[in-house]
Design a protein around this motif. Structure first.
Motif, PDB file in Angstrom:
ATOM      1  N   GLN A   1       0.825  -1.207   0.000  1.00 18.17           N
ATOM      2  CA  GLN A   1       0.000   0.000   0.000  1.00 18.17           C
ATOM      3  C   GLN A   1       0.861   1.261   0.000  1.00 18.17           C
ATOM      4  N   LEU A   2       1.826   1.321   0.893  1.00 17.93           N
ATOM      5  CA  LEU A   2       2.659   2.515   1.007  1.00 17.93           C
ATOM      6  C   LEU A   2       3.589   2.671  -0.191  1.00 17.93           C
ATOM      7  N   ALA A   3       4.107   1.561  -0.687  1.00 15.73           N
ATOM      8  CA  ALA A   3       5.042   1.641  -1.817  1.00 15.73           C
ATOM      9  C   ALA A   3       4.330   2.052  -3.100  1.00 15.73           C
ATOM     10  N   VAL A   4       3.153   1.500  -3.358  1.00 14.02           N
ATOM     11  CA  VAL A   4       2.390   1.878  -4.546  1.00 14.02           C
ATOM     12  C   VAL A   4       1.978   3.343  -4.471  1.00 14.02           C
ATOM     13  N   LEU A   5       1.467   3.752  -3.342  1.00 13.32           N
ATOM     14  CA  LEU A   5       1.021   5.138  -3.194  1.00 13.32           C
ATOM     15  C   LEU A   5       2.197   6.102  -3.358  1.00 13.32           C
ATOM     16  N   GLY A   6       3.325   5.811  -2.745  1.00 12.11           N
ATOM     17  CA  GLY A   6       4.484   6.683  -2.868  1.00 12.11           C
ATOM     18  C   GLY A   6       4.972   6.800  -4.296  1.00 12.11           C
ATOM     19  N   ALA A   7       5.001   5.673  -5.013  1.00 16.75           N
ATOM     20  CA  ALA A   7       5.455   5.684  -6.406  1.00 16.75           C
ATOM     21  C   ALA A   7       4.512   6.492  -7.282  1.00 16.75           C
ATOM     22  N   MET A   8       3.201   6.356  -7.044  1.00 14.47           N
ATOM     23  CA  MET A   8       2.241   7.075  -7.860  1.00 14.47           C
ATOM     24  C   MET A   8       2.266   8.562  -7.551  1.00 14.47           C
ATOM     25  N   GLU A   9       2.450   8.913  -6.286  1.00 13.03           N
ATOM     26  CA  GLU A   9       2.538  10.322  -5.925  1.00 13.03           C
ATOM     27  C   GLU A   9       3.752  10.981  -6.565  1.00 13.03           C
ATOM     28  N   ALA A  10       4.847  10.231  -6.698  1.00 20.68           N
ATOM     29  CA  ALA A  10       6.036  10.770  -7.358  1.00 20.68           C
ATOM     30  C   ALA A  10       5.766  11.057  -8.835  1.00 20.68           C
ATOM     31  N   VAL A  11       4.997  10.189  -9.486  1.00 21.26           N
ATOM     32  CA  VAL A  11       4.631  10.425 -10.888  1.00 21.26           C
ATOM     33  C   VAL A  11       3.749  11.668 -10.994  1.00 21.26           C
ATOM     34  N   PHE A  12       2.789  11.802 -10.110  1.00 25.86           N
ATOM     35  CA  PHE A  12       1.919  12.979 -10.138  1.00 25.86           C
ATOM     36  C   PHE A  12       2.729  14.265  -9.951  1.00 25.86           C
TER      37      PHE A  12
END
Length: 540
Positions: A422-433
């Motif tokens: 959960q935390l790794a996916v969210l962090g990676a997606m936030e970096a793309v945004f």
């Protein structure tokens, strides 16, 4: 020099070659066998009936890419004969029990003329001079500006240079037969070794008869044999569309080593089992048999050695990464993001590689280049900027997945045990945004005439669109990667995330996407305000 070298003449390689041919890209296709099709193999019985010794069915309801391709090629098909009745033989010395229920093939369709008619239709669209049979790839070398492929033929070694190469071959076969220079990274090599080749160690039989005697008795032809001495474990009706040309097909229950031990008597054993199931009228018949475990261009050493395991329909995402700065792509059904191993997966992989090549090629009259991304030259103004942005977003998939793996590894290294995915996916997606916002700020848009309604720019939905596929792709890739990760095997909740856990992660991503959307809208509104203050003819 070739634009693209495609290695592998199975469905993935052929579908990609067809797309490149239609797009005017220079390519050549190299196949180790002296026939095309790979695991697709149809033979013709004496009656003229096409018998599939490889893949047999497709499902229009769940396999849209394959169905669309079949429709485009104008191929005729018919439903698998299946009235729901099935014979079940549980003891070697007793009669089979008939069970009545719903159809077991669930809407399966078969191609008229066998699945090989799909191969033939694709091959017919390719120029003969671009297809090379009997070319076995032995080595591939990254030459920085291009790749060099070394093939062995029956008489010589052949060297081919290409700007990029697509290896549309099951990954495990590449680890068995092909040398890479430089060697691939450990994560990719591990993913290739762990990618089981679908049905590679299986064997299949098709037996043609004078008529469909089982249908005369009100039987469907479906049967399962589950006792310890079973020879053919699963049997099905293999007649043509109207049943005039009769046959049964089946998958062998014997493992590869037993098939070799009983090779001489195997035809008799298979015929005897059909008689036991369906009666003496099936004594004899014209047998056609294919043992895929003996095919060195289908079955790897690992496929033959390991027992059949749970089939995972989303391949390890490491297999979908472009390698060597985009000069090397892995294909075949085993690399697919959906229906991995199946024919649908082969088309899925071909489409993915086609998109990747189009994003970076910039060849042909219909495209131009901005940095490393190709854009349709017919587009201009805001349409061109939005198209470039959409391509940029699509190109972030690999970077986002790399970021996910890095965050996951850091969490494991610090012995964090909760919400790893959960935390790794969210962090990676936030970096793309966050990166996307910077890109939007830097892009040039002509804001004149761009409507603003209730505080939202008309361009905002356009910059939102590309993220939908990327968000789902990252989550799918994370789940698929977790299932193949030894490091997560001690974390069952992460190793095989539950549906509830996945939904929680989706909600987190959706919330982050909403925050990005609001921020992007603010950037676009600021551009509109700046444009309103500028002299006519100046874009922001």
């Amino acid at each position: 020099m070739l634009e693209t070298a495609i290695v592998g003449g199975g469905l993935c390689g052929l579908a990609l070659a067809r797309s490149l041919q239609q797009g005017g890209t220079t390519f050549a296709l190299f196949e180790a066998r002296h026939r095309l099709g790979g695991r697709i193999l149809s033979v013709t019985a004496g009656s003229g009936l096409a018998l599939d010794l490889g893949p047999t069915w497709f499902w229009p309801d769940t396999q849209p890419l394959l169905t669309s391709l079949i429709t485009e090629l104008g191929l005729a098909y018919f439903p698998q004969h299946d009235d729901g009745t099935v014979l079940h033989l549980t003891e070697a010395d007793k009669a089979a029990e008939q069970i009545n229920g719903p159809p077991i093939h669930q809407g399966a369709q078969r191609l008229q003329g066998g699945m090989a008619s799909l191969v033939a239709a694709l091959a017919d669209e390719l120029p003969n001079e671009r297809v090379h049979l009997g070319y076995q790839l032995t080595r591939i070398i990254d030459c920085v500006t291009h790749v060099r492929l070394v093939f062995a033929t029956a008489t010589e070694s052949v060297v081919v240079d290409a700007k990029r190469a697509v290896l549309a071959v099951p990954p495990r076969l590449l680890t068995d037969h092909v040398g890479f220079s430089p060697e691939l990274d450990d994560a990719t090599s591990e993913a290739m070794h762990n990618a089981a080749t679908w049905m590679a160690a299986q064997a299949k039989v098709a037996i043609a008869y004078d008529r469909a005697h089982w249908r005369d008795k009100g039987q469907s032809g479906n049967a399962f044999v589950s006792h310890e001495q079973a020879v053919v474990g699963e049997i099905f009706d293999a007649c043509d569309g109207d049943g005039a040309k009769a046959a049964l097909g089946g998958f062998l229950a014997f493992p590869p080593e037993l098939r070799e031990t009983f090779a001489v008597g195997l035809p008799m054993l298979m015929a005897s089992q059909m008689v036991q199931l369906f009666g003496s009228a099936l004594d004899g018949g014209e047998q056609h048999y294919q043992d895929w475990a003996s095919e060195r261009f289908t079955c790897s050493a690992a496929d033959r050695a390991e027992p059949r395991s749970e089939h995972i329909e989303i391949a390890n995402p490491m297999l979908r990464r472009a390698l060597w700065d985009g000069r090397l792509h892995l294909g075949a059904a085993e690399t697919a993001s959906h229906a991995a191993g199946y024919l649908e997966g082969a088309v899925n992989a071909a489409r993915r590689i086609e998109r990747a090549l189009a994003r970076t090629s910039g060849t042909g009259e219909g495209s131009t280049r901005r940095g490393q991304i190709a854009v349709d030259a017919k587009l201009s103004g805001n349409d061109a900027s939005l198209a470039w942005f959409a391509s940029w977003v699509a190109a972030q998939r690999d970077a986002a997945f790399d970021d996910y793996r890095a965050r996951l590894n850091r969490s494991l290294a610090t012995q964090q045990r909760e919400q790893l995915t959960q935390l790794a996916v969210l962090g990676a997606m936030e970096a793309v945004f966050a990166a996307a916002l910077q890109v939007i700020e830097a892009l040039t848009f002509d804001m004149r005439g761009v409507a603003v309604e209730r505080g939202r720019s008309a361009l905002t939905p356009e910059v939102q669109k590309p993220f939908r596929d990327v968000m789902q792709s990252l989550l799918d890739d994370a789940v698929a990667f977790n299932r193949t990760s030894c490091a997560l095997s001690n974390f069952p909740h992460e190793h095989k995330p539950s549906k509830d856990y996945v939904q929680t992660i989706l909600r987190d991503i959706a919330a982050a996407w909403q925050e990005f959307s609001l921020a992007a809208n603010r950037v676009l509104l600021a551009k509109a305000e700046a444009a309103a203050r500028q002299p006519s003819g100046v874009s922001s």
